[in-house]
Scaffold this active site. Structure first.
Site, PDB file in Angstrom:
ATOM      1  N   ARG A   1     -11.245   8.748  -2.476  1.00 44.93           N
ATOM      2  CA  ARG A   1     -11.516  10.168  -2.217  1.00 44.93           C
ATOM      3  C   ARG A   1     -13.024  10.432  -2.141  1.00 44.93           C
ATOM      4  O   ARG A   1     -13.507  11.093  -1.222  1.00 44.93           O
ATOM      5  CB  ARG A   1     -10.890  11.003  -3.336  1.00 44.93           C
ATOM      6  CG  ARG A   1     -10.677  12.458  -2.955  1.00 44.93           C
ATOM      7  CD  ARG A   1     -10.074  13.219  -4.121  1.00 44.93           C
ATOM      8  NE  ARG A   1      -8.884  12.572  -4.671  1.00 44.93           N
ATOM      9  CZ  ARG A   1      -8.359  12.849  -5.857  1.00 44.93           C
ATOM     10  NH1 ARG A   1      -8.915  13.759  -6.629  1.00 44.93           N
ATOM     11  NH2 ARG A   1      -7.286  12.221  -6.291  1.00 44.93           N
TER      12      ARG A   1
ATOM     13  N   LYS B   1     -11.080  -0.530  -1.700  1.00 45.09           N
ATOM     14  CA  LYS B   1     -10.882  -1.417  -0.552  1.00 45.09           C
ATOM     15  C   LYS B   1     -12.040  -1.179   0.432  1.00 45.09           C
ATOM     16  O   LYS B   1     -12.438  -0.023   0.573  1.00 45.09           O
ATOM     17  CB  LYS B   1      -9.561  -1.094   0.156  1.00 45.09           C
ATOM     18  CG  LYS B   1      -8.329  -1.251  -0.716  1.00 45.09           C
ATOM     19  CD  LYS B   1      -7.110  -0.612  -0.039  1.00 45.09           C
ATOM     20  CE  LYS B   1      -5.925  -0.533  -0.972  1.00 45.09           C
ATOM     21  NZ  LYS B   1      -4.778   0.203  -0.414  1.00 45.09           N
TER      22      LYS B   1
ATOM     23  N   SER C   1      -2.544   0.690  -4.297  1.00 43.46           N
ATOM     24  CA  SER C   1      -2.992   1.870  -3.544  1.00 43.46           C
ATOM     25  C   SER C   1      -4.323   2.394  -4.064  1.00 43.46           C
ATOM     26  O   SER C   1      -4.602   2.304  -5.254  1.00 43.46           O
ATOM     27  CB  SER C   1      -1.923   2.963  -3.667  1.00 43.46           C
ATOM     28  OG  SER C   1      -2.442   4.210  -3.262  1.00 43.46           O
ATOM     29  N   ALA C   2      -5.100   2.972  -3.162  1.00 44.23           N
ATOM     30  CA  ALA C   2      -6.377   3.598  -3.558  1.00 44.23           C
ATOM     31  C   ALA C   2      -6.154   4.994  -4.127  1.00 44.23           C
ATOM     32  O   ALA C   2      -7.068   5.590  -4.701  1.00 44.23           O
ATOM     33  CB  ALA C   2      -7.296   3.681  -2.340  1.00 44.23           C
TER      34      ALA C   2
ATOM     35  N   GLU D   1      -0.187  -3.352   4.644  1.00 41.18           N
ATOM     36  CA  GLU D   1      -1.297  -2.390   4.723  1.00 41.18           C
ATOM     37  C   GLU D   1      -1.359  -1.684   6.074  1.00 41.18           C
ATOM     38  O   GLU D   1      -1.092  -2.295   7.101  1.00 41.18           O
ATOM     39  CB  GLU D   1      -2.622  -3.132   4.545  1.00 41.18           C
ATOM     40  CG  GLU D   1      -3.305  -2.933   3.224  1.00 41.18           C
ATOM     41  CD  GLU D   1      -3.785  -1.524   2.916  1.00 41.18           C
ATOM     42  OE1 GLU D   1      -3.858  -0.689   3.842  1.00 41.18           O
ATOM     43  OE2 GLU D   1      -4.095  -1.243   1.754  1.00 41.18           O
ATOM     44  N   ASP D   2      -1.762  -0.414   6.031  1.00 45.33           N
ATOM     45  CA  ASP D   2      -1.939   0.326   7.294  1.00 45.33           C
ATOM     46  C   ASP D   2      -3.421   0.582   7.601  1.00 45.33           C
ATOM     47  O   ASP D   2      -3.733   1.159   8.626  1.00 45.33           O
ATOM     48  CB  ASP D   2      -1.230   1.691   7.236  1.00 45.33           C
ATOM     49  CG  ASP D   2      -1.955   2.662   6.330  1.00 45.33           C
ATOM     50  OD1 ASP D   2      -2.306   2.268   5.203  1.00 45.33           O
ATOM     51  OD2 ASP D   2      -2.194   3.811   6.755  1.00 45.33           O
TER      52      ASP D   2
ATOM     53  N   LYS E   1      -8.754   5.950   5.998  1.00 40.80           N
ATOM     54  CA  LYS E   1      -7.515   5.340   5.508  1.00 40.80           C
ATOM     55  C   LYS E   1      -7.821   4.218   4.516  1.00 40.80           C
ATOM     56  O   LYS E   1      -8.621   3.332   4.812  1.00 40.80           O
ATOM     57  CB  LYS E   1      -6.671   4.819   6.669  1.00 40.80           C
ATOM     58  CG  LYS E   1      -6.020   5.948   7.443  1.00 40.80           C
ATOM     59  CD  LYS E   1      -5.017   5.431   8.449  1.00 40.80           C
ATOM     60  CE  LYS E   1      -4.353   6.585   9.178  1.00 40.80           C
ATOM     61  NZ  LYS E   1      -3.476   6.118  10.261  1.00 40.80           N
TER      62      LYS E   1
ATOM     63  N   THR F   1       1.738  10.084   4.121  1.00 42.35           N
ATOM     64  CA  THR F   1       0.859  11.099   3.537  1.00 42.35           C
ATOM     65  C   THR F   1      -0.477  11.176   4.272  1.00 42.35           C
ATOM     66  O   THR F   1      -1.244  12.107   4.023  1.00 42.35           O
ATOM     67  CB  THR F   1       0.601  10.789   2.048  1.00 42.35           C
ATOM     68  OG1 THR F   1       0.487   9.379   1.935  1.00 42.35           O
ATOM     69  CG2 THR F   1       1.718  11.282   1.166  1.00 42.35           C
TER      70      THR F   1
ATOM     71  N   ASP G   1       0.873  -1.162   0.000  1.00 45.27           N
ATOM     72  CA  ASP G   1       0.000   0.000   0.000  1.00 45.27           C
ATOM     73  C   ASP G   1       0.926   1.233   0.000  1.00 45.27           C
ATOM     74  O   ASP G   1       2.132   1.099   0.258  1.00 45.27           O
ATOM     75  CB  ASP G   1      -0.850  -0.057   1.279  1.00 45.27           C
ATOM     76  CG  ASP G   1      -1.681   1.175   1.469  1.00 45.27           C
ATOM     77  OD1 ASP G   1      -2.391   1.558   0.546  1.00 45.27           O
ATOM     78  OD2 ASP G   1      -1.602   1.766   2.565  1.00 45.27           O
ATOM     79  N   LEU G   2       0.402   2.394  -0.307  1.00 42.02           N
ATOM     80  CA  LEU G   2       1.279   3.575  -0.363  1.00 42.02           C
ATOM     81  C   LEU G   2       1.140   4.457   0.886  1.00 42.02           C
ATOM     82  O   LEU G   2       2.026   4.509   1.744  1.00 42.02           O
ATOM     83  CB  LEU G   2       0.963   4.387  -1.625  1.00 42.02           C
ATOM     84  CG  LEU G   2       1.777   5.656  -1.809  1.00 42.02           C
ATOM     85  CD1 LEU G   2       3.254   5.344  -2.041  1.00 42.02           C
ATOM     86  CD2 LEU G   2       1.240   6.473  -2.989  1.00 42.02           C
ATOM     87  N   ASP G   3      -0.025   5.148   0.959  1.00 41.67           N
ATOM     88  CA  ASP G   3      -0.236   6.101   2.063  1.00 41.67           C
ATOM     89  C   ASP G   3      -0.234   5.371   3.410  1.00 41.67           C
ATOM     90  O   ASP G   3      -1.036   4.466   3.626  1.00 41.67           O
ATOM     91  CB  ASP G   3      -1.584   6.812   1.892  1.00 41.67           C
ATOM     92  CG  ASP G   3      -1.601   7.713   0.665  1.00 41.67           C
ATOM     93  OD1 ASP G   3      -0.562   8.301   0.358  1.00 41.67           O
ATOM     94  OD2 ASP G   3      -2.658   7.822   0.027  1.00 41.67           O
TER      95      ASP G   3
HETATM   96  P1  B16 Z   1      -6.234  10.311  -3.407  1.00 43.13           P
HETATM   97  P2  B16 Z   1      -3.592   4.096   0.099  1.00 43.13           P
HETATM   98  C1  B16 Z   1      -5.441   5.997   0.071  1.00 43.13           C
HETATM   99  O1  B16 Z   1      -4.178   5.541  -0.261  1.00 43.13           O
HETATM  100  C2  B16 Z   1      -5.433   6.791   1.373  1.00 43.13           C
HETATM  101  O2  B16 Z   1      -5.160   5.931   2.462  1.00 43.13           O
HETATM  102  C3  B16 Z   1      -6.785   7.416   1.588  1.00 43.13           C
HETATM  103  O3  B16 Z   1      -6.783   8.163   2.777  1.00 43.13           O
HETATM  104  C4  B16 Z   1      -7.101   8.305   0.390  1.00 43.13           C
HETATM  105  O4  B16 Z   1      -8.390   8.884   0.521  1.00 43.13           O
HETATM  106  C5  B16 Z   1      -7.066   7.460  -0.880  1.00 43.13           C
HETATM  107  O5  B16 Z   1      -5.780   6.861  -1.003  1.00 43.13           O
HETATM  108  C6  B16 Z   1      -7.323   8.275  -2.127  1.00 43.13           C
HETATM  109  O6  B16 Z   1      -6.255   9.140  -2.326  1.00 43.13           O
HETATM  110  O7  B16 Z   1      -7.160  11.368  -2.924  1.00 43.13           O
HETATM  111  O8  B16 Z   1      -4.788  10.708  -3.446  1.00 43.13           O
HETATM  112  O9  B16 Z   1      -6.711   9.699  -4.714  1.00 43.13           O
HETATM  113  O10 B16 Z   1      -3.477   4.054   1.568  1.00 43.13           O
HETATM  114  O11 B16 Z   1      -4.545   3.080  -0.502  1.00 43.13           O
HETATM  115  O12 B16 Z   1      -2.252   4.120  -0.597  1.00 43.13           O
HETATM  116 MG    MG Z   2      -2.740   3.202   3.364  1.00 41.49          MG
END
Ligand code: B16
Ligand code: MG
Length: 219
Positions: free
Chosen positions: A50, A146, A115-116, A170-171, A46, A18, A10-12
């Site tokens: 969006r 997810k 990542s999302a 994953e976090d 998390k 982030t 996962d990224l964030d």
């Molecule tokens: P964006 P991950 C997710 O990333 C974040 O955890 C989540 O808080 C965020 O709303 C989502 O990405 C969308 O991100 O607005 O940059 O498209 O944890 O799946 O890497």
């Molecule tokens: Mg994450």
């Protein structure tokens, strides 16, 4: 057994911190709407897309807005979020991540991003780690967020590895659930209690040693 494995990150909140920027940007939106939005509420966002994140905030505040207003808020949130990323560099990579990526590369293990986020690629570029990834699946590539496992299933397919042989870091609760639904090995990074559904738990990557990684590779 030693079948070909895949390591899906996962990224964030796993590679980069982030989550704090997402929180600041959402807080600004919530404040503007008169909605009380705390760090505890932020846990619910998390790993969540969006669009869904905004709906959760509106539900928390029992506020209803027209679609046109929602679209504006989503643009506003992303612009604000991106403003925090302008100066991003490798110093934002979370502790212990680089040794793990380097170890897996040395061992010729396939690595993917799952990542999302729709901002994933620029973040990997800015932090200088794009080349570590053999496959990237992000919010631009999937329809279902997810805990739907789509993002991880897509990543495993691109790497040509069976789901059972895929390891997900994953976090988020939603992300751990997605990995479990996909019958992948779920590794929670963060608070053990919050992520109790994960098969293995680590506070962060500094706690993960090469013996454990070898075990995953050779299992
Ligand atoms: P964006 P991950 C997710 O990333 C974040 O955890 C989540 O808080 C965020 O709303 C989502 O990405 C969308 O991100 O607005 O940059 O498209 O944890 O799946 O890497
Ligand atoms: Mg994450």
């Amino acid at each position: 057994m030693n079948r070909k494995k895949a390591f899906i990150f996962d990224l964030d909140g796993v590679i980069v911190d982030t989550a704090k920027y997402h929180f600041l940007a959402w807080k600004k939106i919530a404040d503007g709407l008169g909605i009380d939005f705390t760090l505890e509420h932020n846990e619910l966002l998390k790993g969540v897309s969006r669009v869904r994140s905004l709906d959760i905030i509106l539900e928390l505040g029992k506020v209803e807005v027209f679609q046109e207003e929602k679209d504006k808020l989503l643009v506003q949130k992303n612009e604000d979020y991106l403003s925090y990323l302008v100066d991003m560099d490798e110093s934002e990579i979370l502790p212990g991540v680089m040794p793990v990526l380097n170890f897996l590369k040395e061992k010729n293990q396939p690595i993917a991003l799952g990542s999302a986020s729709k901002n994933a690629k620029p973040i990997l570029e800015k932090t200088g780690i794009l080349s570590f990834f053999d496959a990237i699946v992000d919010g631009n590539d999937v329809v279902n967020a997810k805990p739907d496992p789509e993002v991880f299933l897509h990543a495993a397919r691109l790497l040509n590895v069976d789901n059972e042989d895929s390891i997900v870091f994953e976090d988020s609760v939603a992300g751990v659930q997605a990995a479990n639904i996909a019958k992948m090995i779920s590794i929670g990074i963060g608070d053990k209690e919050t992520l109790h559904e994960a098969q293995y738990n680590f506070k962060d990557f500094t706690e993960m040693n090469s013996t454990f990684l070898e075990f995953l590779i050779n299992e």
